[in-house]
Design a protein around this motif. Structure first.
Motif, mmCIF file in Angstrom:
data_model
loop_
_atom_site.group_PDB
_atom_site.id
_atom_site.type_symbol
_atom_site.label_atom_id
_atom_site.label_comp_id
_atom_site.label_asym_id
_atom_site.label_seq_id
_atom_site.Cartn_x
_atom_site.Cartn_y
_atom_site.Cartn_z
ATOM 1 N N TYR A 121 10.295 4.246 3.176
ATOM 2 C CA TYR A 121 8.931 4.101 3.681
ATOM 3 C C TYR A 121 8.783 2.785 4.446
ATOM 4 O O TYR A 121 9.691 1.958 4.483
ATOM 5 C CB TYR A 121 7.899 4.172 2.555
ATOM 6 C CG TYR A 121 8.225 3.386 1.299
ATOM 7 C CD1 TYR A 121 8.252 1.995 1.268
ATOM 8 C CD2 TYR A 121 8.489 4.056 0.092
ATOM 9 C CE1 TYR A 121 8.538 1.290 0.112
ATOM 10 C CE2 TYR A 121 8.775 3.367 -1.085
ATOM 11 C CZ TYR A 121 8.789 1.979 -1.063
ATOM 12 O OH TYR A 121 9.066 1.291 -2.222
ATOM 13 N N GLY A 136 0.914 12.368 -0.246
ATOM 14 C CA GLY A 136 0.737 11.017 0.238
ATOM 15 C C GLY A 136 -0.427 10.854 1.194
ATOM 16 O O GLY A 136 -0.681 9.756 1.666
ATOM 17 N N TYR A 153 3.895 6.637 -0.878
ATOM 18 C CA TYR A 153 3.630 5.204 -0.782
ATOM 19 C C TYR A 153 2.230 4.941 -0.223
ATOM 20 O O TYR A 153 1.825 5.594 0.731
ATOM 21 C CB TYR A 153 4.676 4.534 0.120
ATOM 22 C CG TYR A 153 4.526 3.036 0.152
ATOM 23 C CD1 TYR A 153 5.228 2.232 -0.722
ATOM 24 C CD2 TYR A 153 3.630 2.430 1.030
ATOM 25 C CE1 TYR A 153 5.064 0.846 -0.722
ATOM 26 C CE2 TYR A 153 3.454 1.060 1.032
ATOM 27 C CZ TYR A 153 4.172 0.278 0.161
ATOM 28 O OH TYR A 153 3.981 -1.080 0.162
ATOM 29 N N PRO A 211 6.587 6.257 -5.574
ATOM 30 C CA PRO A 211 6.994 6.217 -4.157
ATOM 31 C C PRO A 211 8.480 5.979 -3.958
ATOM 32 O O PRO A 211 9.042 6.427 -2.948
ATOM 33 C CB PRO A 211 6.162 5.055 -3.596
ATOM 34 C CG PRO A 211 4.944 5.024 -4.462
ATOM 35 C CD PRO A 211 5.443 5.366 -5.842
ATOM 36 N N GLN A 264 4.875 3.375 -9.982
ATOM 37 C CA GLN A 264 5.931 2.566 -9.370
ATOM 38 C C GLN A 264 6.331 1.402 -10.286
ATOM 39 O O GLN A 264 7.524 1.120 -10.459
ATOM 40 C CB GLN A 264 5.448 2.029 -8.019
ATOM 41 C CG GLN A 264 6.500 1.278 -7.219
ATOM 42 C CD GLN A 264 7.300 2.174 -6.295
ATOM 43 O OE1 GLN A 264 7.718 3.261 -6.685
ATOM 44 N NE2 GLN A 264 7.511 1.733 -5.072
ATOM 45 N N SER A 295 2.708 -0.943 -3.311
ATOM 46 C CA SER A 295 3.010 -0.069 -4.442
ATOM 47 C C SER A 295 3.094 -0.800 -5.769
ATOM 48 O O SER A 295 3.175 -0.163 -6.819
ATOM 49 C CB SER A 295 4.324 0.686 -4.193
ATOM 50 O OG SER A 295 5.421 -0.210 -4.139
#
Length: 286
Positions: free
Chosen positions: A122, A10, A44, A37, A85, A79
């Motif tokens: 996140y 990430g 993310y 994510p 995603q 995202s």
């Protein structure tokens, strides 16, 4: 997002993927766009493509001549610009219809930090009003089923959801898809909690990666460390799927006066309930 190399931890999330595909291989894995994510929070906002394309199942295909006449334009702020995603969200409902992703020049908008802790583990991105600011963002052209899935994933239909879908009209927000046109406007998901502010009181910009963001948030609050631990890994692990803990973290942002308005609140209500009114025109304007 700032340019940089995408990594599995990430540290470069939100930047265009740099791995080239094998000859003719357009799968997300071959393109380096398969990270999710929702399954790995530190990724993310996920890897973004370099160019426009059409997400079709597990592949990102070159742009084609799909008609957008019955589709809704939605700006991807976090995202939702990550094909991995998007595929994950659509697969939950068995949707594999083509989804155009158009890299666009957007003026008047910037990418801030949501003033809530996501149950996905996140701290997500949220749009903020930024007159004169120019960003390269992806514009999603969603059919009715796809729009319903993304709305649900952002909590739009829920009283306790985190986002509203708002219509951002031109010229307040100028969206240029790159074909010489300017859209009459586009939708974006505006956070109901507001956004986090920087040291000056203005909305802080999302850095495009979770690790530095969470590290900085934890460093600035002893109470946040008590709730979520001292490292990004602990934060993500504790937040993930713990609704009550996430709610406590969200309240703490407000209690510690870290929150400010996005500047987009005045547009909320334009896209929350489709039955309220016909959607605004989406045809390009000169």
């Amino acid at each position: 997002m700032a340019e940089g190399r995408t990594s599995r931890d990430g540290s470069g999330a939100g930047t265009p993927a740099e791995r080239g595909p094998d000859a003719g291989d357009r799968t997300l894995r071959a393109l380096g766009l398969d990270g999710v994510p929702r399954e790995e929070p530190l990724l993310y906002p996920g890897a973004w493509p370099r160019e426009s394309g059409v997400l079709h199942g597990d592949r990102l295909l070159p742009p084609d001549r799909l008609t957008y006449e019955d589709r809704t334009p939605v700006l991807a702020i976090g995202s939702n610009a990550s094909p991995g995603q998007l595929r994950h969200k659509m697969a939950e409902f068995g949707i594999e219809s083509p989804l155009p992703m158009v890299r666009s020049r957007v003026t008047g908008l910037d990418v801030g930090v949501s003033a809530h802790v996501s149950r996905m583990g996140y701290v997500s991105a949220s749009p903020v009003s930024a007159p004169g600011t120019v960003r390269e963002l992806f514009l999603l052209w969603l059919d009715a089923e796809q729009l319903a899935v993304i709305d649900a994933s952002e909590g739009v239909p829920m009283a306790s959801g985190n986002f509203d879908r708002a219509w951002l009209p031109a010229p307040d927000v100028r969206v240029e898809p790159g074909d010489g046109t300017v859209l009459r406007g586009a939708y974006a998901y505006v956070n109901r909690h507001g956004v986090l502010r920087d040291g000056t009181g203005a909305p802080r910009r999302h850095p495009g990666a979770q690790r530095p963001l969470i590290t900085d948030l934890l460093r600035g609050s002893a109470r946040l460390r008590e709730l979520f631990g001292t490292t990004p890994e602990e934060f993500c692990a504790r937040a993930r799927a713990d609704r009550r803990l996430c709610e406590r973290g969200t309240r703490l942002f407000a209690q510690e006066e870290r929150v400010t308005a996005s500047g987009l609140e005045r547009y909320v209500g334009s896209g929350r309930t489709p039955d309220d009114a016909l959607p605004p025109p989406t045809a390009p304007m000169p």
